[in-house]
Design a protein around this motif. Structure first.
Motif, PDB file in Angstrom:
ATOM      1  N   TRP A  86       0.794  -1.375   0.055  1.00 56.11           N
ATOM      2  CA  TRP A  86      -0.021   0.130  -0.011  1.00 56.11           C
ATOM      3  C   TRP A  86       0.911   1.247   0.025  1.00 56.11           C
ATOM      4  CZ3 TRP A  86      -4.504  -0.975  -1.028  1.00 56.11           C
ATOM      5  CH2 TRP A  86      -5.326  -2.521  -0.704  1.00 56.11           C
ATOM      6  N   LYS A  87       0.594   2.224  -0.845  1.00 59.89           N
ATOM      7  CA  LYS A  87       1.090   3.505  -0.959  1.00 59.89           C
ATOM      8  C   LYS A  87       0.403   4.805  -0.570  1.00 59.89           C
ATOM      9  CE  LYS A  87       3.773   6.123  -4.532  1.00 59.89           C
ATOM     10  NZ  LYS A  87       4.721   6.550  -3.786  1.00 59.89           N
ATOM     11  N   GLU A  88       0.327   5.311   0.371  1.00 54.41           N
ATOM     12  CA  GLU A  88      -0.331   6.344   0.597  1.00 54.41           C
ATOM     13  C   GLU A  88      -0.234   7.642  -0.137  1.00 54.41           C
ATOM     14  OE1 GLU A  88      -1.182   7.867   4.727  1.00 54.41           O
ATOM     15  OE2 GLU A  88      -2.805   8.834   4.076  1.00 54.41           O
ATOM     16  N   VAL A  89      -1.260   8.309  -0.947  1.00 51.52           N
ATOM     17  CA  VAL A  89      -1.247   9.353  -1.605  1.00 51.52           C
ATOM     18  C   VAL A  89      -2.140  10.519  -1.079  1.00 51.52           C
ATOM     19  CG1 VAL A  89      -0.097   8.309  -3.672  1.00 51.52           C
ATOM     20  CG2 VAL A  89      -2.497   8.504  -3.288  1.00 51.52           C
ATOM     21  N   LEU A  90      -1.698  11.507  -1.188  1.00 47.34           N
ATOM     22  CA  LEU A  90      -2.714  12.574  -0.363  1.00 47.34           C
ATOM     23  C   LEU A  90      -3.821  13.200  -1.342  1.00 47.34           C
ATOM     24  CD1 LEU A  90      -0.337  14.372   1.958  1.00 47.34           C
ATOM     25  CD2 LEU A  90      -1.487  12.486   2.493  1.00 47.34           C
ATOM     26  N   ALA A 131      -1.073  19.257   4.342  1.00 47.41           N
ATOM     27  CA  ALA A 131       0.155  19.358   4.214  1.00 47.41           C
ATOM     28  C   ALA A 131       0.929  20.035   3.071  1.00 47.41           C
ATOM     29  CB  ALA A 131       0.369  17.624   4.035  1.00 47.41           C
ATOM     30  N   THR A 132      -0.034  20.321   1.924  1.00 48.64           N
ATOM     31  CA  THR A 132       0.601  21.055   0.693  1.00 48.64           C
ATOM     32  C   THR A 132      -0.222  22.413   0.337  1.00 48.64           C
ATOM     33  OG1 THR A 132      -1.025  19.807  -0.733  1.00 48.64           O
ATOM     34  CG2 THR A 132       1.029  18.675   0.066  1.00 48.64           C
ATOM     35  N   GLY A 133      -1.465  22.530   1.055  1.00 47.03           N
ATOM     36  CA  GLY A 133      -1.993  23.783   0.458  1.00 47.03           C
ATOM     37  C   GLY A 133      -2.640  23.510  -0.692  1.00 47.03           C
ATOM     38  N   GLU A 134      -2.789  22.333  -1.032  1.00 48.42           N
ATOM     39  CA  GLU A 134      -3.576  22.070  -2.296  1.00 48.42           C
ATOM     40  C   GLU A 134      -4.517  20.636  -1.826  1.00 48.42           C
ATOM     41  OE1 GLU A 134      -1.789  21.921  -6.195  1.00 48.42           O
ATOM     42  OE2 GLU A 134       0.113  21.390  -5.141  1.00 48.42           O
ATOM     43  N   TRP A 135      -5.837  20.699  -2.775  1.00 48.12           N
ATOM     44  CA  TRP A 135      -6.822  19.642  -2.482  1.00 48.12           C
ATOM     45  C   TRP A 135      -6.387  18.379  -3.329  1.00 48.12           C
ATOM     46  CZ3 TRP A 135     -10.427  20.040   1.427  1.00 48.12           C
ATOM     47  CH2 TRP A 135     -10.517  21.189   2.041  1.00 48.12           C
ATOM     48  N   LEU A 136      -5.828  18.536  -4.147  1.00 51.12           N
ATOM     49  CA  LEU A 136      -5.394  17.459  -5.129  1.00 51.12           C
ATOM     50  C   LEU A 136      -3.973  17.435  -5.995  1.00 51.12           C
ATOM     51  CD1 LEU A 136      -6.476  14.840  -6.293  1.00 51.12           C
ATOM     52  CD2 LEU A 136      -7.699  15.898  -8.114  1.00 51.12           C
ATOM     53  N   PRO A 137      -2.961  17.626  -5.189  1.00 48.81           N
ATOM     54  CA  PRO A 137      -1.806  17.757  -5.440  1.00 48.81           C
ATOM     55  C   PRO A 137      -1.556  16.854  -6.851  1.00 48.81           C
ATOM     56  CG  PRO A 137      -1.659  17.139  -3.208  1.00 48.81           C
ATOM     57  CD  PRO A 137      -2.986  16.746  -3.693  1.00 48.81           C
ATOM     58  N   LYS A 138      -0.577  17.768  -7.405  1.00 50.35           N
ATOM     59  CA  LYS A 138      -0.263  16.926  -8.733  1.00 50.35           C
ATOM     60  C   LYS A 138       0.572  15.617  -8.603  1.00 50.35           C
ATOM     61  CE  LYS A 138       2.157  17.727 -13.128  1.00 50.35           C
ATOM     62  NZ  LYS A 138       3.255  16.593 -13.147  1.00 50.35           N
ATOM     63  N   THR A 139       1.256  15.728  -7.401  1.00 51.10           N
ATOM     64  CA  THR A 139       2.101  14.222  -7.489  1.00 51.10           C
ATOM     65  C   THR A 139       1.044  13.077  -7.275  1.00 51.10           C
ATOM     66  OG1 THR A 139       1.880  14.847  -4.967  1.00 51.10           O
ATOM     67  CG2 THR A 139       4.037  15.368  -6.096  1.00 51.10           C
ATOM     68  N   THR A 140      -0.118  13.591  -6.546  1.00 50.83           N
ATOM     69  CA  THR A 140      -1.185  12.394  -6.379  1.00 50.83           C
ATOM     70  C   THR A 140      -1.953  11.989  -7.789  1.00 50.83           C
ATOM     71  OG1 THR A 140      -1.849  13.233  -4.110  1.00 50.83           O
ATOM     72  CG2 THR A 140      -3.456  11.991  -5.391  1.00 50.83           C
ATOM     73  N   LEU A 141      -1.945  12.853  -8.551  1.00 53.14           N
ATOM     74  CA  LEU A 141      -2.647  12.467  -9.867  1.00 53.14           C
ATOM     75  C   LEU A 141      -1.527  11.629 -10.549  1.00 53.14           C
ATOM     76  CD1 LEU A 141      -4.588  15.763 -10.922  1.00 53.14           C
ATOM     77  CD2 LEU A 141      -5.494  13.428 -10.514  1.00 53.14           C
TER      78      LEU A 141
END
Ligand code: NAD
Length: 421
Positions: A57-61, A69-79
């Motif tokens: 399992w790899k948690e993504v935010l 944590a990042t100030g973004e609701w759907l960070p690009k790293t997650t997508l």
């Protein structure tokens, strides 16, 4: 056993023994539910494959946790991670108010072009239901996920966009049917042949693979002839063109009736049924909402447009008492991308109470395991969950509606399932 990515190779998903799967824990009740669900998944995989397979399992935010944590609701790293690892699973997410994002779920679906929203709906023995025969409901809904009035092309009345569009419609196209033009907001409903075909194709393939007797195209083509009617016609054409040896369509029946008479058409459909061909039919959406109460046993796989699918999913889930336990998957069968998800919201009042029902995420995990081809693990979870419900050891939502039930916490419900594996 090294952890590896799931890949799409020559149109087939390739799942290693130790796949990396991103998860989004979700907001509100999400963390409670995820913690319970992941224990069930790991125990079932261990039980089914004796240590030879394991999910990394790899948690993504996303959602509130990402925002903090990042100030973004759907960070690009997650997508990027959802794209890279192909298959993922998520808890419910808060829809941010303001800030330009309409819905994180919609953003994810659009970004990954997850065109099929797949919702299996069935009854589990003893689940309280408002209908007399919930056991007759056993359907899988394929809801088109990228088009229709949901595309988000809307203009508020009085704005420049609405005025321009109104001018174009009236002056260029001669439209004179808008009853109150000055105060009308306007929306656009795109429905394409490609969009229809890929959705209907997925539904028919599913029916073939799972030996289902029918695929029903649900539409309002009687009123919206080119959009919803197009969906029906393109769906039928695709069924005949690509799946001719597997299906018999009502369109064919109509054609034979016209050319050779009704007896010949009836004979044809009887022969098709005798050869286990899938019957592809169509139902007008309003009638379908009656049929799911009156004759649910007549329907198995449903292919429908975005808005119809939204209504139908909730109506059907309610019929089996399952709004809190209904699972879902958003899938692009061409790229392999898939996000499985709880279909309920974040129920923020109950965050961190360890009281809510984790079944929606657990059954979404079952769908995910089936998608990976890990059917053995999927089946034992379904069995464990139905046994826990049958023994009436349930969370508060079911407890309140069942006689002689035992109330358990979210975490204890997971323990109950694990005991049955
Ligand atoms: P909700 O589904 O969160 O809650 C409505 C009610 O349903 C709850 O008060 C609770 O009584 C019950 N409920 C929901 N999940 C349950 C569970 N697992 N077990 C037992 N009972 C459960 O709907 P809402 O209050 O309209 O929405 C709250 C937030 O969730 C909003 O921000 C909304 O945008 C978001 N939302 C997210 C998703 C998603 O991520 N898929 C879906 C719907 C709503």
């Amino acid at each position: 056993m090294p952890a590896e990515k799931i890949q799409m190779i020559n149109g087939q998903i390739k799942v290693p023994a130790h796949p990396i799967i991103p998860f989004i824990i979700g907001d509100g009740i999400g963390p409670d539910i995820w913690r319970a669900s992941v224990r069930v998944f790991d125990a079932a995989v261990e039980k089914a494959y004796g240590g030879e397979r394991k999910i990394e399992w790899k948690e993504v935010l996303a959602g509130e946790k990402a925002f903090q944590a990042t100030g973004e609701w759907l960070p690009k790293t997650t997508l990027d991670a959802l794209k890279e690892y192909l298959v993922s699973i998520k808890g419910p997410l808060t829809t941010p108010v303001g800030g330009g994002i309409r819905s994180l779920n919609v953003a994810m679906r659009q970004e990954l072009d997850l065109y099929a929203c797949v919702r299996p709906v069935r009854w589990f023995n003893k689940v309280p239901s408002p209908v007399k025969h919930p056991e007759k409901v056993d359907m899988v809904i394929f809801r088109e996920n990228t088009e229709d009035i949901y595309a988000g092309i809307e203009y508020m009345y009085g704005t420049e966009g609405a005025n321009k569009l109104l001018k174009f419609l009236t002056e260029e196209l001669g439209v004179n049917k808008i009853r109150f033009p000055e105060t009308s907001s306007l929306g656009i409903k795109p429905v394409s042949q490609e969009g229809t075909e890929r959705l209907v194709r997925a539904a028919i393939k599913y029916a073939i693979e799972h030996k289902k007797p029918t695929v029903s195209i649900v539409h309002k083509g009687n009123i919206m002839k080119f959009t919803e009617g197009g969906f029906k016609n393109w769906g039928y054409e695709l069924a005949a063109r690509e799946f001719g040896e597997y299906v018999y369509t009502w369109e064919q029946w109509e054609k034979t009736k016209k050319e050779l008479g009704e007896d010949a058409a009836n004979k044809e459909i009887a022969v098709a049924k005798a050869h286990n061909k899938i019957i592809v039919n169509d139902v007008i959406a309003d009638n379908f909402l009656q049929q799911i109460l009156l004759a649910p046993q007549d329907y198995s796989v449903i292919a429908t447009l975005n808005l119809n699918g939204d209504y139908i999913s909730d109506a059907l889930a309610a019929a089996v008492g399952g709004i809190g336990i209904a699972p879902g998957g958003n899938i692009n069968y061409a790229t392999g991308h898939a996000v499985f998800e709880a279909t309920h919201g974040t129920a923020p009042r109950f965050a961190d109470t360890d009281t809510m029902n984790p079944s929606s995420v657990i059954l979404s995990g079952v769908m995910m395991l089936e998608y990976l081809g890990w059917k053995e693990a999927a089946d034992i979870i379904t069995h464990g969950l139905s046994t826990a419900i049958m023994r009436k050891r349930v969370t508060i939502d079911f407890y309140k509606l069942m006689d002689d039930a035992t109330l358990v916490k979210t975490s204890e419900f997971a323990d109950e399932i694990i005991k049955q594996l």
